[in-house]
Scaffold this active site. Structure first.
Site, PDB file in Angstrom:
ATOM      1  N   ALA A   1       0.634  -1.317   0.189  1.00 52.77           N
ATOM      2  CA  ALA A   1       0.154  -0.008   0.022  1.00 52.77           C
ATOM      3  C   ALA A   1       0.939   1.160  -0.046  1.00 52.77           C
ATOM      4  O   ALA A   1       2.124   1.312   0.229  1.00 52.77           O
ATOM      5  CB  ALA A   1      -1.037  -0.112   1.316  1.00 52.77           C
TER       6      ALA A   1
ATOM      7  N   GLN B   1       1.116   3.643   2.184  1.00 48.62           N
ATOM      8  CA  GLN B   1       1.721   3.664   3.420  1.00 48.62           C
ATOM      9  C   GLN B   1       2.035   2.594   4.093  1.00 48.62           C
ATOM     10  O   GLN B   1       2.052   2.166   5.206  1.00 48.62           O
ATOM     11  CB  GLN B   1       0.484   4.453   4.191  1.00 48.62           C
ATOM     12  CG  GLN B   1       0.359   5.939   4.090  1.00 48.62           C
ATOM     13  CD  GLN B   1       1.585   6.626   4.394  1.00 48.62           C
ATOM     14  OE1 GLN B   1       2.581   6.402   5.260  1.00 48.62           O
ATOM     15  NE2 GLN B   1       1.718   7.683   3.669  1.00 48.62           N
ATOM     16  N   SER B   2       2.639   1.685   3.125  1.00 49.31           N
ATOM     17  CA  SER B   2       3.215   0.229   3.665  1.00 49.31           C
ATOM     18  C   SER B   2       4.311   0.565   4.497  1.00 49.31           C
ATOM     19  O   SER B   2       5.463   1.343   4.055  1.00 49.31           O
ATOM     20  CB  SER B   2       3.453  -0.765   2.546  1.00 49.31           C
ATOM     21  OG  SER B   2       4.158  -1.670   3.026  1.00 49.31           O
ATOM     22  N   ASN B   3       4.236  -0.034   5.633  1.00 49.20           N
ATOM     23  CA  ASN B   3       5.605  -0.058   6.417  1.00 49.20           C
ATOM     24  C   ASN B   3       6.670  -1.126   6.176  1.00 49.20           C
ATOM     25  O   ASN B   3       7.894  -0.681   6.225  1.00 49.20           O
ATOM     26  CB  ASN B   3       5.248  -0.516   7.828  1.00 49.20           C
ATOM     27  CG  ASN B   3       4.325   0.587   8.632  1.00 49.20           C
ATOM     28  OD1 ASN B   3       4.678   1.679   8.709  1.00 49.20           O
ATOM     29  ND2 ASN B   3       2.895   0.082   8.890  1.00 49.20           N
TER      30      ASN B   3
ATOM     31  N   VAL C   1       7.266  -1.782   2.742  1.00 50.38           N
ATOM     32  CA  VAL C   1       7.920  -1.384   1.683  1.00 50.38           C
ATOM     33  C   VAL C   1       8.951  -0.164   2.252  1.00 50.38           C
ATOM     34  O   VAL C   1       9.991  -0.397   1.823  1.00 50.38           O
ATOM     35  CB  VAL C   1       6.750  -0.762   0.859  1.00 50.38           C
ATOM     36  CG1 VAL C   1       7.484   0.569  -0.258  1.00 50.38           C
ATOM     37  CG2 VAL C   1       6.099  -1.464   0.091  1.00 50.38           C
TER      38      VAL C   1
END
Ligand SMILES: *Cc1c(COP(=O)(O)O)cnc(C)c1O
Length: 344
Positions: A80, A82-84, A86
């Site tokens: 996403a 706001q992926s942590n 990533v």
């Protein structure tokens, strides 16, 4: 039941980089515990040390280790906006001397400019990740197919990409990081048994949930582990967890079979879907901040606390000693600035 040295030997067969600041602290949540009428402790995996921390640091020790062992020069991951995962993959790729390509999925409806630019999205840019976008974030197979095409392009350019795959068809390497986490918790308590009647943790890809459950059951500890859903309905998530637990036994070669009745998920706080902050989640984020000075996040840990409170209101936790396993995610707070800062 398997002995600790046998589990450690099984884990040692996997390539791994060491990055986690561990063991992470166990802290009483005395004020919130008192206001809820619970004996509440938090395990601070928001403080795992790399690039603002969180649970992905433990998971990525095994993915980045595997990438290096395979001679990769570029890490590729989808998630996403706001992926942590990533953000942490980009940081840990840099730390290991690799490039990072990330595919950001439009998984959350109606996001604003702050959501696109701040929080984890800002950090991805700081780490110099090459950013690809993907419009259909709720189609996991299509997102994976798109990543495979990016990898093909990189190979054509003479690069050696490594895809961090989270699909059910890929081995749950990240869950090994949470087997390590479970062993760590047990060692923190002098080898067990654990002084908790319930562990609550976010259940997304379920690698954290599966790793903790697998690690504890491998050691013969039967503390209930409750996954709070952040994306899927509880029955679908339970099926996913059960399948991944079997994958873990196959992956590690450890003879650990976990009855389906030990796989428990709860989805009250999922209400509005992935990344959508309900009023209950927002209240939980504010409550932790104001009662404990503790930062949760709007996508995962706020939902876990909201879910825990909902379980408690149903009487499911009465008189129980609860461990809330914090999994991080605070950079996303800054992406939800508008929704969080209007007055209550
Ligand atoms: C990814 C993430 C989770 C979910 O972990 P899974 O292993 O994917 O289930 C929970 N909390 C935070 C903060 C995360 O970034």
């Amino acid at each position: 039941m398997v002995s600790l040295p046998v589990i450690e030997a099984a884990l040692a067969r996997f390539p791994r980089i060491r990055a986690t600041h561990a063991p992470t602290a166990l802290e009483p949540m005395a004020r919130m515990g008192a206001s809820l009428g619970l004996d509440l402790t938090v395990k601070r995996d928001d403080c795992t040390g790399v690039a603002l921390g969180g649970n992905k640091v433990r998971q990525l020790e095994f993915y980045i280790g595997d990438a290096l062992a395979r001679g990769a020069d570029t890490v590729l991951i989808t998630g996403a906006v706001q992926s942590n995962f990533v953000r942490t993959a980009a940081a840990m790729a840099r730390r290991a001397g690799m490039d990072c390509h990330v595919q950001l999925e439009e998984r959350v409806p109606d996001i604003d400019d702050t959501h696109r630019r701040n929080g984890n999205a800002l950090l991805d840019r700081l780490f110099g990740a090459t950013i690809h976008t993907f419009p259909e974030g709720e189609d996991e197979d299509a997102a994976d197919a798109s990543v495979a095409r990016i990898a093909e392009g990189l190979r054509g350019d003479g690069r050696t990409p490594y895809i961090i795959g989270l699909a059910a068809s890929t081995p749950p390497l990240g869950a090994l990081g949470y087997v390590v986490g479970a062993l760590e918790l047990v060692v923190q308590h002098g080898g067990g048994p654990l002084p908790y009647d319930e562990i609550v943790v976010a259940s997304g890809s379920a690698q954290t949930h599966c790793g903790i459950l697998f690690g504890l059951r491998a050691l013969g500890l039967d503390t209930p582990v409750r996954g709070i859903c952040v994306r899927r309905a509880a029955d679908i998530q339970e099926a996913r967890v059960a399948r991944r637990l079997k994958d873990m036994a196959a992956l590690t070669g450890l003879d650990v079979s976990i009855p389906d009745s030990h796989v428990r998920c709860f989805h009250d706080a999922r209400e509005r879907g992935y990344g959508q902050m309900s009023a209950a989640t927002r209240d939980a984020v504010l409550r932790a901040a104001r009662e404990e000075g503790l930062l949760l996040d709007p996508v995962y840990t706020g939902k876990v606390l909201a879910g825990m409170i909902a379980l408690h209101e149903r009487g499911a936790l009465a008189g129980r000693r609860v461990l809330f396993w914090h999994t991080g995610g605070q950079p996303a707070l800054f992406a939800y600035a508008d929704a969080l800062s209007h007055e209550t």
